[in-house]
Design a protein around this motif. Structure first.
Motif: not given
Length: 560
Positions: A228-244
């Motif tokens: 089972v994977p361990t929980p992981q926080l998101p990498d906010l540097s990946q945030l972009s308009f197309p992603l949203v």
């Protein structure tokens, strides 16, 4: 406390739910892996979502048999949003997209937006889902044949494969076609529930025996970690308009589909499902899937139907399918990496073709221009545009069709009293008679465009003398500023020729609203008669007053 009681396992149903959860988990293996392949990431992300979504979402749904897991439509939307992201960054971007989609779903539930799903027309949804299915078939053709295709759209890639058959890998094609044959052959047998798993295993074993080394395997797309994977926080540097925008598209698709799943899987205990609570539950499922490095999840039509078929009784059937998936990840991670990718493509193609409903599509195309425009426009948008854009077009088109329908459906009729307090109904006159009272009733919406249509269809008072009009509004509890302006202008037009307007059957709340506008306030040139318990009473009162007005303003005949 009520929610806690609904989550508590029922002893009499627990055994059936444990048994029902296992085939759900087994079928989630190929489905989850195939959905991840559709996004263009390691299939393990689909498996992670297949344990996190059912567990977290299953604890919160109001629709107890709904399975919150991977869906092909959500996967295609996620893949479209991540299309421009580098392969190395895509897993982190997927994690962030899934979490954003989850937050949007939770906010939608808290804001009680569940009632607005009914504004997405059936024609638009059918066109969108048909486009999704066709897109999936086209996008998986290169994977099914092992061909290296080029093109920006799924359609262009499929065309590239067809026109360059020398690029097709024979071993991959045989594995994919073999998997399709197994799926079709087992579809009407007792093994249908596990046919996707068999379609993965048999061709993969056959390739291993034949020593076909040219076929791409799951492990070639990345490491398949055990456990089972361990929980992981998101990498906010990946945030972009197309992603949203992609996350918003995923949320919209998942929520509309989830509403359909809830309708198709009513609770066994007779309790009604709550769309807003299901919105929140699917959002929670996405948050869990994202933090555990999974992909977007939602109410799955196929998995929910399977849950019902194999005897799931409570929400714990879905939850236990997620727990069974954890056991599969711990015990079978090494085996998962050996699966041939053409078999995953075959599963997606089969599911997409099976979801097509040509009869329903033909019925929509026969229902008139409005439905035809809706279904064709949404289908083409889904086929040629990013999914997020197609969703936006579909939602906007649904709202435009709703407003247009409200405006076009408005009808005005004339009511004429007969003996016994009854009324006859006939088409409204084009113009008003002089010195007479005319009673009108309105069918249709009086908001926005409907009010403007009302003004066009109201009888013209020009060229007449002292006409009076009674406009019946019984049952209408709210109108907009447009309606108030239209009524005021029509009353002014009547006053110009010596006439008067009366509003009957007016709801007390609406009457108060009209008084606050400082327009129809009960004084000249408009009379307002509030509705009473006796249907037609206020209209008769208004008619008597209108007739008296007409008599008072009738010119005296010579000699009087």
């Amino acid at each position: 406390m009520g929610i806690l009681r609904s989550v508590r396992p029922e002893r009499r149903s627990l055994r059936a739910d444990v048994v029902a959860g296992l085939p759900g988990a087994i079928s989630s293996v190929p489905n989850g892996m195939a959905s991840a392949a559709l996004i263009g990431v390691n299939p393990i992300h689909g498996l992670y979502a297949s344990f996190a979504g059912p567990v977290a979402g299953g604890l919160a749904t109001s629709s107890q048999l709904m399975v919150v897991t991977t869906t092909t439509a959500g996967a295609l939307a996620a893949g479209s949003a991540l299309e421009g992201v580098d392969a190395a960054d895509r897993p982190q971007a997927l994690l962030l997209l899934t979490i954003i989609a989850g937050v949007v779903m939770i906010l939608a539930g808290v804001a009680r937006l569940g009632r607005y799903t009914r504004f997405v027309s059936h024609s638009v949804m059918t066109g969108f889902l048909t486009g999704i299915s066709v897109n999936i078939v086209l996008s998986q053709l290169p994977g099914l044949t092992g061909a290296d295709a080029t093109g920006e759209l799924a359609l262009t890639k499929a065309v590239d494969v067809v026109f360059h058959p020398t690029r097709i890998d024979v071993a991959s094609l045989l594995a994919g076609v073999g998997a399709l044959g197994i799926l079709i052959g087992l579809s009407r047998t007792r093994l249908a529930a596990v046919s996707a798993l068999i379609a993965l295993v048999v061709p993969t074993v056959g390739l291993a025996v034949a020593g076909a080394g040219t076929v791409t395997r799951v492990k070639d797309t990345g490491e398949i970690p055990r456990g089972v994977p361990t929980p992981q926080l998101p990498d906010l540097s990946q945030l972009s308009f197309p992603l949203v925008t992609g996350a918003l598209a995923v949320a919209a698709i998942v929520l509309v589909q989830g509403s359909g799943v809830a309708e198709a899987a009513p609770n066994r205990d007779g309790t009604a499902s709550n769309a807003n609570r299901d919105f929140v539950a699917q959002g929670i499922g996405n948050l869990a899937a994202g933090f555990f490095r999974g992909q977007p999840v939602g109410g799955s039509v196929g998995q929910t139907a399977l849950n019902q078929t194999v005897g799931g009784r409570t929400r714990w059937a879905a939850i236990l399918s997620g727990l069974w998936m954890i056991a599969i990840l711990v015990a079978c991670a090494g085996v998962i990496g050996l699966v041939a990718l053409p078999t995953l493509a075959a599963i997606l193609v089969y599911a997409a073709v099976k979801s097509l409903k040509p009869g329903e599509l033909a019925t929509i195309l026969r229902t008139g221009p409005t439905s035809q425009i809706a279904v064709v426009t949404t289908f083409c948008a889904t086929l040629f545009l990013p999914v997020s854009a197609a969703v936006g077009i579909g939602v906007s088109l649904s709202l435009l069709l709703q407003l247009n329908q409200e405006a076009m459906d408005l009808k005005i009729v004339q009511l004429t009293p007969i003996n016994g307090g009854r009324w006859t109904e006939q088409p409204a006159p084009a113009s008003l008679p002089s010195h007479q009272a005319t009673v009108l009733d309105v069918y249709g919406s009086l908001l926005y465009a409907g009010s403007r249509t009302l003004r066009v269809k109201l009888p013209d008072p020009a060229g007449t003398e002292a006409p009076t009009v009674v406009l019946r509004l019984r049952g209408r509890t709210a109108v907009g500023a447009t309606f108030v302006k239209i009524v005021d202008d029509y009353a002014a037009a009547l006053e110009t020729v010596g006439g008067r307007l009366y509003l009957s059957g007016v709801d007390p709340t609406l009457a108060e609203l009209l008084r606050r506008t400082d327009r129809p306030d009960g004084s000249d040139p408009i009379g307002v008669y509030e509705a009473t318990e006796l249907v037609g009473e206020s209209t008769e009162q208004a008619l008597r007053e209108a007739e008296a007005w007409a008599v008072r303003h009738r010119p005296e005949s010579p000699g009087q």
